[in-house]
Design a protein around this motif. Sequence first.
Motif, PDB file in Angstrom:
ATOM      1  N   THR A  68       0.830  -1.199   0.000  1.00  0.00           N
ATOM      2  CA  THR A  68       0.000   0.000   0.000  1.00  0.00           C
ATOM      3  C   THR A  68       0.864   1.249   0.000  1.00  0.00           C
ATOM      4  OG1 THR A  68      -1.733  -1.160   1.220  1.00  0.00           O
ATOM      5  CG2 THR A  68      -1.822   1.240   1.237  1.00  0.00           C
ATOM      6  N   LYS A  69       0.587   2.145  -0.922  1.00  0.00           N
ATOM      7  CA  LYS A  69       1.311   3.416  -0.998  1.00  0.00           C
ATOM      8  C   LYS A  69       0.674   4.399  -0.032  1.00  0.00           C
ATOM      9  CE  LYS A  69       4.155   2.343  -4.338  1.00  0.00           C
ATOM     10  NZ  LYS A  69       5.585   2.233  -4.121  1.00  0.00           N
ATOM     11  N   GLN A  70       1.524   5.115   0.682  1.00  0.00           N
ATOM     12  CA  GLN A  70       1.078   6.108   1.651  1.00  0.00           C
ATOM     13  C   GLN A  70       1.166   7.490   1.018  1.00  0.00           C
ATOM     14  OE1 GLN A  70      -0.111   5.086   4.702  1.00  0.00           O
ATOM     15  NE2 GLN A  70       0.275   3.029   3.885  1.00  0.00           N
ATOM     16  N   VAL A  71       0.013   8.168   0.945  1.00  0.00           N
ATOM     17  CA  VAL A  71      -0.065   9.479   0.306  1.00  0.00           C
ATOM     18  C   VAL A  71      -0.508  10.505   1.345  1.00  0.00           C
ATOM     19  CG1 VAL A  71      -1.172  10.839  -1.513  1.00  0.00           C
ATOM     20  CG2 VAL A  71      -0.656   8.414  -1.899  1.00  0.00           C
ATOM     21  N   LEU A  72       0.214  11.617   1.390  1.00  0.00           N
ATOM     22  CA  LEU A  72      -0.139  12.707   2.301  1.00  0.00           C
ATOM     23  C   LEU A  72      -0.510  13.933   1.491  1.00  0.00           C
ATOM     24  CD1 LEU A  72      -0.318  13.863   5.185  1.00  0.00           C
ATOM     25  CD2 LEU A  72       2.087  14.527   4.944  1.00  0.00           C
ATOM     26  N   LEU A  73      -1.665  14.511   1.818  1.00  0.00           N
ATOM     27  CA  LEU A  73      -2.088  15.779   1.219  1.00  0.00           C
ATOM     28  C   LEU A  73      -1.821  16.868   2.236  1.00  0.00           C
ATOM     29  CD1 LEU A  73      -5.648  14.830  -0.106  1.00  0.00           C
ATOM     30  CD2 LEU A  73      -3.436  14.372  -1.149  1.00  0.00           C
ATOM     31  N   GLU A  87       3.064  20.046   9.722  1.00  0.00           N
ATOM     32  CA  GLU A  87       3.264  18.647  10.105  1.00  0.00           C
ATOM     33  C   GLU A  87       3.960  17.814   9.032  1.00  0.00           C
ATOM     34  OE1 GLU A  87      -0.373  17.196  12.596  1.00  0.00           O
ATOM     35  OE2 GLU A  87      -1.129  18.481  10.979  1.00  0.00           O
ATOM     36  N   VAL A  88       4.216  18.409   7.885  1.00  0.00           N
ATOM     37  CA  VAL A  88       4.748  17.657   6.745  1.00  0.00           C
ATOM     38  C   VAL A  88       6.109  17.042   7.039  1.00  0.00           C
ATOM     39  CG1 VAL A  88       5.653  17.901   4.403  1.00  0.00           C
ATOM     40  CG2 VAL A  88       3.407  18.801   4.976  1.00  0.00           C
ATOM     41  N   GLU A  89       7.050  17.849   7.496  1.00  0.00           N
ATOM     42  CA  GLU A  89       8.418  17.358   7.675  1.00  0.00           C
ATOM     43  C   GLU A  89       8.474  16.139   8.593  1.00  0.00           C
ATOM     44  OE1 GLU A  89      12.930  19.002   8.483  1.00  0.00           O
ATOM     45  OE2 GLU A  89      11.253  20.382   8.675  1.00  0.00           O
ATOM     46  N   LEU A 127       3.932  13.020  -1.395  1.00  0.00           N
ATOM     47  CA  LEU A 127       3.366  14.227  -0.801  1.00  0.00           C
ATOM     48  C   LEU A 127       2.704  15.024  -1.913  1.00  0.00           C
ATOM     49  CD1 LEU A 127       3.030  16.265   1.537  1.00  0.00           C
ATOM     50  CD2 LEU A 127       5.222  17.257   0.820  1.00  0.00           C
ATOM     51  N   LEU A 128       1.421  15.303  -1.737  1.00  0.00           N
ATOM     52  CA  LEU A 128       0.684  16.124  -2.694  1.00  0.00           C
ATOM     53  C   LEU A 128       0.316  17.440  -2.011  1.00  0.00           C
ATOM     54  CD1 LEU A 128      -1.574  13.472  -4.443  1.00  0.00           C
ATOM     55  CD2 LEU A 128       0.528  14.525  -5.287  1.00  0.00           C
ATOM     56  N   VAL A 129       0.719  18.527  -2.644  1.00  0.00           N
ATOM     57  CA  VAL A 129       0.580  19.862  -2.079  1.00  0.00           C
ATOM     58  C   VAL A 129      -0.600  20.582  -2.715  1.00  0.00           C
ATOM     59  CG1 VAL A 129       1.794  22.060  -1.768  1.00  0.00           C
ATOM     60  CG2 VAL A 129       3.084  19.916  -1.750  1.00  0.00           C
ATOM     61  N   ALA A 130      -1.404  21.223  -1.879  1.00  0.00           N
ATOM     62  CA  ALA A 130      -2.541  22.007  -2.383  1.00  0.00           C
ATOM     63  C   ALA A 130      -2.036  23.100  -3.320  1.00  0.00           C
ATOM     64  CB  ALA A 130      -3.301  22.633  -1.215  1.00  0.00           C
ATOM     65  N   PRO A 131      -2.802  23.395  -4.377  1.00  0.00           N
ATOM     66  CA  PRO A 131      -2.335  24.356  -5.371  1.00  0.00           C
ATOM     67  C   PRO A 131      -2.029  25.746  -4.810  1.00  0.00           C
ATOM     68  CG  PRO A 131      -4.586  23.618  -5.857  1.00  0.00           C
ATOM     69  CD  PRO A 131      -4.099  22.814  -4.706  1.00  0.00           C
ATOM     70  N   HIS A 132      -2.716  26.148  -3.761  1.00  0.00           N
ATOM     71  CA  HIS A 132      -2.460  27.482  -3.209  1.00  0.00           C
ATOM     72  C   HIS A 132      -1.155  27.552  -2.418  1.00  0.00           C
ATOM     73  CE1 HIS A 132      -4.991  25.366  -0.248  1.00  0.00           C
ATOM     74  NE2 HIS A 132      -4.335  26.039   0.661  1.00  0.00           N
ATOM     75  N   LEU A 133      -0.473  26.414  -2.240  1.00  0.00           N
ATOM     76  CA  LEU A 133       0.827  26.398  -1.566  1.00  0.00           C
ATOM     77  C   LEU A 133       1.977  26.173  -2.546  1.00  0.00           C
ATOM     78  CD1 LEU A 133       0.111  24.343   1.693  1.00  0.00           C
ATOM     79  CD2 LEU A 133       0.125  26.813   1.368  1.00  0.00           C
TER      80      LEU A 133
END
Length: 105
Positions: free
Chosen positions: A2-7, A42-44, A53-59
């Motif tokens: 399972t791939k772990q994805v963080l938004l 909390e990302v780091e 890691l998927l970043v919101a477009p406004h960031l």
Amino acid sequence: MTKQVLLTCGAGASSGFMAAAARKAAKKLGADIEIKAKSETEVEASLPEIDLLLVAPHLKYMIDEVKELCETNHVKYNIIPQRVYGALDGKGLVQFALKQFEGED
């Protein structure tokens, strides 16, 4: 495996809604990914536990910092397309995430 994805977004609220929609879509699609959402602060600390890691477009202004952190931790990263994020398109997000893993294995 399972791939772990963080938004991530600023406070984790909008990415939380996006993650919920994506989890439902992943289940329907039978995609082997787990999607969570956290605030940018909390990302780091989360990098050792994730594959993408998927970043919101406004960031997108943070992408240089994200790139450095992710490359150091061998984590893939990208910016979520605005059309997917703005519409809370769970299926679109799952498909986008899966494309990031193409060519592996």
